[in-house]
Write a protein that holds these residues in place. Structure first.
Motif, PDB file in Angstrom:
ATOM      1  N   ALA A   7       6.969   2.077  -1.656  1.00  0.00           N
ATOM      2  CA  ALA A   7       7.406   1.006  -2.559  1.00  0.00           C
ATOM      3  C   ALA A   7       8.134  -0.111  -1.824  1.00  0.00           C
ATOM      4  O   ALA A   7       7.815  -1.296  -2.033  1.00  0.00           O
ATOM      5  CB  ALA A   7       8.269   1.590  -3.676  1.00  0.00           C
ATOM      6  N   PRO A   8       9.125   0.171  -0.963  1.00  0.00           N
ATOM      7  CA  PRO A   8       9.760  -0.946  -0.227  1.00  0.00           C
ATOM      8  C   PRO A   8       8.791  -1.703   0.676  1.00  0.00           C
ATOM      9  O   PRO A   8       8.897  -2.929   0.814  1.00  0.00           O
ATOM     10  CB  PRO A   8      10.855  -0.244   0.587  1.00  0.00           C
ATOM     11  N   ILE A   9       7.838  -0.971   1.264  1.00  0.00           N
ATOM     12  CA  ILE A   9       6.857  -1.643   2.118  1.00  0.00           C
ATOM     13  C   ILE A   9       5.986  -2.585   1.301  1.00  0.00           C
ATOM     14  O   ILE A   9       5.706  -3.730   1.707  1.00  0.00           O
ATOM     15  CB  ILE A   9       5.991  -0.599   2.854  1.00  0.00           C
ATOM     16  N   MET A  10       5.562  -2.144   0.116  1.00  0.00           N
ATOM     17  CA  MET A  10       4.726  -2.983  -0.740  1.00  0.00           C
ATOM     18  C   MET A  10       5.488  -4.208  -1.233  1.00  0.00           C
ATOM     19  O   MET A  10       4.937  -5.323  -1.262  1.00  0.00           O
ATOM     20  CB  MET A  10       4.215  -2.157  -1.920  1.00  0.00           C
ATOM     21  N   VAL A  11       6.753  -4.027  -1.613  1.00  0.00           N
ATOM     22  CA  VAL A  11       7.549  -5.165  -2.089  1.00  0.00           C
ATOM     23  C   VAL A  11       7.765  -6.176  -0.962  1.00  0.00           C
ATOM     24  O   VAL A  11       7.648  -7.394  -1.156  1.00  0.00           O
ATOM     25  CB  VAL A  11       8.892  -4.675  -2.669  1.00  0.00           C
ATOM     26  N   LEU A  29      -1.048  -9.196   4.999  1.00  0.00           N
ATOM     27  CA  LEU A  29      -0.008  -8.581   4.168  1.00  0.00           C
ATOM     28  C   LEU A  29      -0.584  -8.049   2.862  1.00  0.00           C
ATOM     29  O   LEU A  29      -0.156  -7.002   2.369  1.00  0.00           O
ATOM     30  CB  LEU A  29       1.098  -9.599   3.898  1.00  0.00           C
ATOM     31  N   LEU A  30      -1.553  -8.759   2.306  1.00  0.00           N
ATOM     32  CA  LEU A  30      -2.209  -8.257   1.094  1.00  0.00           C
ATOM     33  C   LEU A  30      -2.967  -6.971   1.375  1.00  0.00           C
ATOM     34  O   LEU A  30      -3.030  -6.077   0.520  1.00  0.00           O
ATOM     35  CB  LEU A  30      -3.162  -9.326   0.549  1.00  0.00           C
ATOM     36  N   ALA A  31      -3.530  -6.832   2.570  1.00  0.00           N
ATOM     37  CA  ALA A  31      -4.188  -5.577   2.938  1.00  0.00           C
ATOM     38  C   ALA A  31      -3.189  -4.429   2.981  1.00  0.00           C
ATOM     39  O   ALA A  31      -3.501  -3.299   2.580  1.00  0.00           O
ATOM     40  CB  ALA A  31      -4.887  -5.735   4.292  1.00  0.00           C
ATOM     41  N   VAL A  32      -1.970  -4.697   3.443  1.00  0.00           N
ATOM     42  CA  VAL A  32      -0.925  -3.658   3.444  1.00  0.00           C
ATOM     43  C   VAL A  32      -0.617  -3.208   2.024  1.00  0.00           C
ATOM     44  O   VAL A  32      -0.485  -2.005   1.745  1.00  0.00           O
ATOM     45  CB  VAL A  32       0.338  -4.190   4.144  1.00  0.00           C
ATOM     46  N   SER A  36      -1.473   0.627   0.592  1.00  0.00           N
ATOM     47  CA  SER A  36      -0.363   1.418   0.042  1.00  0.00           C
ATOM     48  C   SER A  36      -0.647   1.812  -1.397  1.00  0.00           C
ATOM     49  O   SER A  36      -0.360   2.947  -1.811  1.00  0.00           O
ATOM     50  CB  SER A  36       0.938   0.611   0.130  1.00  0.00           C
ATOM     51  N   LEU A  37      -1.216   0.894  -2.169  1.00  0.00           N
ATOM     52  CA  LEU A  37      -1.572   1.220  -3.559  1.00  0.00           C
ATOM     53  C   LEU A  37      -2.641   2.299  -3.615  1.00  0.00           C
ATOM     54  O   LEU A  37      -2.596   3.183  -4.487  1.00  0.00           O
ATOM     55  CB  LEU A  37      -2.053  -0.046  -4.258  1.00  0.00           C
ATOM     56  N   ALA A  38      -3.586   2.261  -2.694  1.00  0.00           N
ATOM     57  CA  ALA A  38      -4.613   3.301  -2.663  1.00  0.00           C
ATOM     58  C   ALA A  38      -3.999   4.664  -2.351  1.00  0.00           C
ATOM     59  O   ALA A  38      -4.412   5.687  -2.927  1.00  0.00           O
ATOM     60  CB  ALA A  38      -5.677   2.944  -1.629  1.00  0.00           C
ATOM     61  N   ILE A  39      -3.025   4.703  -1.477  1.00  0.00           N
ATOM     62  CA  ILE A  39      -2.361   5.978  -1.163  1.00  0.00           C
ATOM     63  C   ILE A  39      -1.628   6.516  -2.391  1.00  0.00           C
ATOM     64  O   ILE A  39      -1.645   7.725  -2.671  1.00  0.00           O
ATOM     65  CB  ILE A  39      -1.399   5.787   0.017  1.00  0.00           C
ATOM     66  N   LEU A  40      -1.009   5.632  -3.159  1.00  0.00           N
ATOM     67  CA  LEU A  40      -0.341   6.073  -4.388  1.00  0.00           C
ATOM     68  C   LEU A  40      -1.351   6.623  -5.391  1.00  0.00           C
ATOM     69  O   LEU A  40      -1.063   7.589  -6.106  1.00  0.00           O
ATOM     70  CB  LEU A  40       0.438   4.908  -5.004  1.00  0.00           C
ATOM     71  N   TYR A  41      -2.540   6.023  -5.473  1.00  0.00           N
ATOM     72  CA  TYR A  41      -3.595   6.566  -6.337  1.00  0.00           C
ATOM     73  C   TYR A  41      -3.988   7.971  -5.902  1.00  0.00           C
ATOM     74  O   TYR A  41      -4.199   8.865  -6.745  1.00  0.00           O
ATOM     75  CB  TYR A  41      -4.821   5.653  -6.311  1.00  0.00           C
ATOM     76  N   ALA A  42      -4.099   8.186  -4.611  1.00  0.00           N
ATOM     77  CA  ALA A  42      -4.462   9.514  -4.123  1.00  0.00           C
ATOM     78  C   ALA A  42      -3.377  10.538  -4.448  1.00  0.00           C
ATOM     79  O   ALA A  42      -3.687  11.694  -4.797  1.00  0.00           O
ATOM     80  CB  ALA A  42      -4.710   9.454  -2.616  1.00  0.00           C
TER      81      ALA A  42
END
Length: 262
Positions: A7-11, A29-32, A36-42
């Motif tokens: 979450a801090p990395i995404m923000v 940065l958008l790729a980051v 990260s969002l894909a990892i949260l989905y997993a």
């Protein structure tokens, strides 16, 4: 634990998208954020969303944007000249309408009791996702598609440029070449093609002028700066060798030809 790490990395990456000056850095940065969002989905046991996020959004769409930005190049300075009359007024009106819709939608949100991932994924994650998407949230799905179409139209509007000068015709180009020749002595025709030295014909081989000298305009300035331009004397031995093989060398032409009596 995964959420509190990502979450801090995404923000931070999302804020960096807003404040960086170069479009290539914003795309990275958008790729980051997307990865990260894909990892949260997993982690949330949503394999379909994980695969779509990685393959479609990050691997295809975003990388395509990134390659285009790196190949074409985008200036960091934005143009504030309106190419379409009333563009700012329409953008303000539609922005207010979008804000009103978002406020209305968020005010009517109700949070139900969590049922858990096992019950939500009963019968398969993909099947349950399709059932919810095309039944309860079909209006949101169609609204999202309309939003994507609006974004595509907005991209075309932003890329629109008015032609400030008339389009050049073949006659005007020919007249311009004549003026350049009269004023600056530039060559009238196209640039000479790379020359041919024996068995070699490439872009790093300069063409020969009628007096035998190499034409500097027949090779790229990049190759000249790198020092990889080939020269005629370097191929003198190769020319002699080919002439001997073809029987065209003066030494071989003067030699007597032996008859084969077999």
């Amino acid at each position: 634990m995964t959420f509190w790490i990502l979450a801090p990395i995404m923000v931070a990456a999302a804020l960096g998208i807003l404040f960086v000056r170069k479009a290539v850095h914003a795309a990275l940065l958008l790729a980051v954020v997307m990865i990260s969002l894909a990892i949260l989905y997993a982690v949330l046991e949503a394999p379909f969303l994980f695969a779509v996020q990685i393959i479609v959004y990050t691997g295809a769409i975003l990388m395509l944007f990134l390659f285009v930005l790196m190949l074409v190049g985008v200036d960091s300075s934005d143009s504030v000249v309106e190419t379409i009359k009333g563009q700012r007024a329409l953008a303000t009106i539609f922005g207010l309408i979008l804000g009103a819709v978002l406020v209305t939608g968020l005010s009517q949100v109700t949070l139900g009791t969590a049922v858990g991932l096992e019950e939500a994924n009963t019968g398969g994650n993909i099947e349950q996702l399709a059932n919810i998407l095309f039944s309860r949230y079909v209006f949101a799905f169609e609204a999202t598609s309309a939003l994507l179409i609006t974004a595509a139209i907005g991209a075309m509007v932003l890329a629109h440029r008015e032609r400030l000068t008339p389009k050049q015709t073949q006659a005007s180009l020919a007249a311009q070449r004549m003026r350049d020749y009269a004023e600056h002595g530039l060559h009238l025709g196209p640039l000479p093609a790379p020359g041919v030295y024996a068995r070699h014909n490439a872009v790093d081989t300069p063409a020969l002028l009628p007096d035998g000298t190499a034409s500097p305009s027949s090779v790229s300035r990049v190759l000249v700066a790198r020092g990889v331009i080939r020269s005629g004397p370097a191929f003198a031995d190769h020319i002699d060798e080919v002439q001997r093989q073809l029987g065209q060398h003066p030494a071989t032409q003067d030699a007597p030809v032996e008859e084969d009596n077999t």
